[in-house]
Design a protein around this motif. Structure first.
Motif, PDB file in Angstrom:
ATOM      1  N   HIS A  84       0.811  -1.211   0.000  1.00 45.44           N
ATOM      2  CA  HIS A  84       0.000   0.000   0.000  1.00 45.44           C
ATOM      3  C   HIS A  84       0.851   1.270   0.000  1.00 45.44           C
ATOM      4  N   VAL A  85       2.157   1.126   0.053  1.00 45.53           N
ATOM      5  CA  VAL A  85       3.054   2.288   0.019  1.00 45.53           C
ATOM      6  C   VAL A  85       3.506   2.481  -1.425  1.00 45.53           C
ATOM      7  N   ARG A  86       3.009   3.492  -2.081  1.00 46.89           N
ATOM      8  CA  ARG A  86       3.265   3.680  -3.511  1.00 46.89           C
ATOM      9  C   ARG A  86       4.732   3.968  -3.821  1.00 46.89           C
ATOM     10  N   ALA A  87       5.409   4.686  -2.931  1.00 43.46           N
ATOM     11  CA  ALA A  87       6.802   5.056  -3.196  1.00 43.46           C
ATOM     12  C   ALA A  87       7.774   3.919  -2.919  1.00 43.46           C
ATOM     13  N   ALA A  88       7.288   2.843  -2.354  1.00 43.93           N
ATOM     14  CA  ALA A  88       8.185   1.745  -1.967  1.00 43.93           C
ATOM     15  C   ALA A  88       8.603   0.930  -3.184  1.00 43.93           C
ATOM     16  N   THR A  89       9.886   0.705  -3.312  1.00 45.95           N
ATOM     17  CA  THR A  89      10.433  -0.212  -4.310  1.00 45.95           C
ATOM     18  C   THR A  89      11.383  -1.164  -3.589  1.00 45.95           C
ATOM     19  N   THR A  90      11.744  -2.223  -4.266  1.00 45.37           N
ATOM     20  CA  THR A  90      12.646  -3.191  -3.649  1.00 45.37           C
ATOM     21  C   THR A  90      13.970  -2.537  -3.280  1.00 45.37           C
ATOM     22  N   GLY A  91      14.550  -1.778  -4.205  1.00 45.58           N
ATOM     23  CA  GLY A  91      15.831  -1.136  -3.945  1.00 45.58           C
ATOM     24  C   GLY A  91      15.772  -0.130  -2.819  1.00 45.58           C
ATOM     25  N   ARG A  92      14.722   0.694  -2.787  1.00 42.79           N
ATOM     26  CA  ARG A  92      14.601   1.701  -1.735  1.00 42.79           C
ATOM     27  C   ARG A  92      14.410   1.050  -0.371  1.00 42.79           C
ATOM     28  N   LEU A  93      13.589   0.009  -0.325  1.00 42.13           N
ATOM     29  CA  LEU A  93      13.359  -0.679   0.938  1.00 42.13           C
ATOM     30  C   LEU A  93      14.646  -1.302   1.473  1.00 42.13           C
ATOM     31  N   LEU A  94      15.381  -1.990   0.602  1.00 43.78           N
ATOM     32  CA  LEU A  94      16.625  -2.617   1.036  1.00 43.78           C
ATOM     33  C   LEU A  94      17.679  -1.573   1.391  1.00 43.78           C
ATOM     34  N   MET A  95      17.665  -0.442   0.706  1.00 45.14           N
ATOM     35  CA  MET A  95      18.602   0.626   1.033  1.00 45.14           C
ATOM     36  C   MET A  95      18.318   1.166   2.435  1.00 45.14           C
ATOM     37  N   LEU A  96      17.048   1.344   2.755  1.00 41.50           N
ATOM     38  CA  LEU A  96      16.671   1.823   4.088  1.00 41.50           C
ATOM     39  C   LEU A  96      17.091   0.825   5.162  1.00 41.50           C
ATOM     40  N   TYR A  97      16.838  -0.451   4.899  1.00 45.96           N
ATOM     41  CA  TYR A  97      17.225  -1.469   5.879  1.00 45.96           C
ATOM     42  C   TYR A  97      18.745  -1.539   6.020  1.00 45.96           C
ATOM     43  N   PHE A  98      19.450  -1.407   4.908  1.00 45.89           N
ATOM     44  CA  PHE A  98      20.911  -1.454   4.942  1.00 45.89           C
ATOM     45  C   PHE A  98      21.477  -0.325   5.800  1.00 45.89           C
ATOM     46  N   VAL A  99      20.961   0.880   5.627  1.00 48.36           N
ATOM     47  CA  VAL A  99      21.438   2.028   6.407  1.00 48.36           C
ATOM     48  C   VAL A  99      21.143   1.824   7.890  1.00 48.36           C
ATOM     49  N   LEU A 100      19.927   1.374   8.191  1.00 39.20           N
ATOM     50  CA  LEU A 100      19.564   1.148   9.589  1.00 39.20           C
ATOM     51  C   LEU A 100      20.412   0.033  10.207  1.00 39.20           C
ATOM     52  N   ARG A 101      20.667  -1.023   9.431  1.00 36.67           N
ATOM     53  CA  ARG A 101      21.466  -2.135   9.938  1.00 36.67           C
ATOM     54  C   ARG A 101      22.892  -1.695  10.237  1.00 36.67           C
ATOM     55  N   GLN A 102      23.464  -0.917   9.347  1.00 40.91           N
ATOM     56  CA  GLN A 102      24.839  -0.457   9.556  1.00 40.91           C
ATOM     57  C   GLN A 102      24.916   0.530  10.714  1.00 40.91           C
ATOM     58  N   ALA A 103      23.933   1.415  10.818  1.00 40.87           N
ATOM     59  CA  ALA A 103      23.951   2.418  11.881  1.00 40.87           C
ATOM     60  C   ALA A 103      23.771   1.776  13.256  1.00 40.87           C
ATOM     61  N   THR A 104      22.842   0.847  13.382  1.00 46.18           N
ATOM     62  CA  THR A 104      22.635   0.189  14.670  1.00 46.18           C
ATOM     63  C   THR A 104      23.815  -0.701  15.043  1.00 46.18           C
ATOM     64  N   ALA A 105      24.440  -1.351  14.051  1.00 43.91           N
ATOM     65  CA  ALA A 105      25.624  -2.163  14.331  1.00 43.91           C
ATOM     66  C   ALA A 105      26.770  -1.289  14.826  1.00 43.91           C
ATOM     67  N   ALA A 106      26.882  -0.076  14.283  1.00 44.44           N
ATOM     68  CA  ALA A 106      27.927   0.844  14.726  1.00 44.44           C
ATOM     69  C   ALA A 106      27.728   1.273  16.172  1.00 44.44           C
ATOM     70  N   LEU A 107      26.492   1.182  16.661  1.00 44.39           N
ATOM     71  CA  LEU A 107      26.199   1.508  18.059  1.00 44.39           C
ATOM     72  C   LEU A 107      26.271   0.287  18.965  1.00 44.39           C
ATOM     73  N   GLY A 108      26.637  -0.858  18.384  1.00 39.74           N
ATOM     74  CA  GLY A 108      26.738  -2.087  19.169  1.00 39.74           C
ATOM     75  C   GLY A 108      25.467  -2.894  19.243  1.00 39.74           C
ATOM     76  N   LEU A 109      24.408  -2.459  18.556  1.00 47.97           N
ATOM     77  CA  LEU A 109      23.114  -3.152  18.603  1.00 47.97           C
ATOM     78  C   LEU A 109      23.040  -4.159  17.455  1.00 47.97           C
ATOM     79  N   THR A 110      23.904  -5.152  17.511  1.00 46.47           N
ATOM     80  CA  THR A 110      23.995  -6.116  16.407  1.00 46.47           C
ATOM     81  C   THR A 110      22.837  -7.102  16.380  1.00 46.47           C
TER      82      THR A 110
END
Length: 230
Positions: A84-110
């Motif tokens: 239901h999210v029109r702006a969502a694409t596979t690449g954008r979704l994975l990019m968002l998850y990738f950034v969040l994953r890297q940022a939280t890992a940098a804070l020790g929240l692996t």
């Protein structure tokens, strides 16, 4: 040098596609015996290590919970939400998850991400649903490609993000190894030098993810054209 025979056991076992748990266990037994320990001592060592690291097994408690959530329709809910999210694409979704994953890992929240608790039940179904919303039903090979890209985003984000956190096991391992060879460094120095690598990983893999939508569209268009020609 005979204790290194365990490595050969692991290589041969994996090449023969045997059960990984069985291969690693046999390799450990062979290594212990080759190193001068008898069988009883090797088993005792196994037991002592398990007793001293019981907390490691706690993570397996999460798996039944995830199984119950999936049985209750977790993947279907995730797919319905993202469709239901029109702006969502596979690449954008994975990019968002990738950034969040890297940022939280940098804070020790692996433990906030991971294949079992995030990729399989949530992120991969959402990435597939985003592609389906734009391109219709997906062939199996396209689904496998999306799942692989989702797993890669998690792996790369964690790998290049966790070294920024000074108390992570990898930083302590590097520090201990360097000290054994007469090189004294502080964990903070290692963390600081991990930042440029993490930035490069973000830019390079981020570009790959942003190009993923174009590649999926081209692949699906070619598949549809081939199907129409038949």
């Amino acid at each position: 040098m005979l204790s290194l025979i365990g490595i050969a056991v692991v290589v041969v076992g994996f090449m023969a596609r045997l059960n990984p748990l069985l291969v690693v266990t046999v390799a450990a037994l062979v290594t212990g015996v080759a190193g001068g320990m008898n069988l009883v001592e090797v088993v005792e060592t196994f037991g002592r290590a398990f007793k001293e690291n019981r907390y490691v097994s706690v993570v397996w408690v999460v798996l039944p919970v995830i199984g119950l959530l999936e049985r209750g329709g977790l993947q279907e809910r995730a797919k319905g939400l993202i469709s239901h999210v029109r702006a969502a694409t596979t690449g954008r979704l994975l990019m968002l998850y990738f950034v969040l994953r890297q940022a939280t890992a940098a804070l020790g929240l692996t433990s906030l991400g991971g294949h079992a608790q995030m990729v399989r039940p949530l992120i991969a179904p959402m990435a597939e649903a985003a592609a389906e919303a734009r391109h219709g039903p997906l062939p199996l090979h396209t689904r496998e490609t999306i799942r692989a890209q989702t797993a890669a985003a998690d792996n790369i984000g964690l790998f290049f993000g966790e070294d920024i956190f000074i108390a992570i096991a990898s930083i302590l391992l590097i520090k201990g190894f360097l000290e054994q060879n007469g090189i004294l460094v502080e964990p903070l120095q290692l963390s600081v030098w991990a930042i440029p690598t993490a930035i490069c990983a973000l830019l390079i893999h981020g570009a790959r993810l942003m190009l993923l939508d174009r590649r999926l569209a081209r692949t699906l268009a070619e598949a549809q054209a081939s199907e129409s020609a038949r």
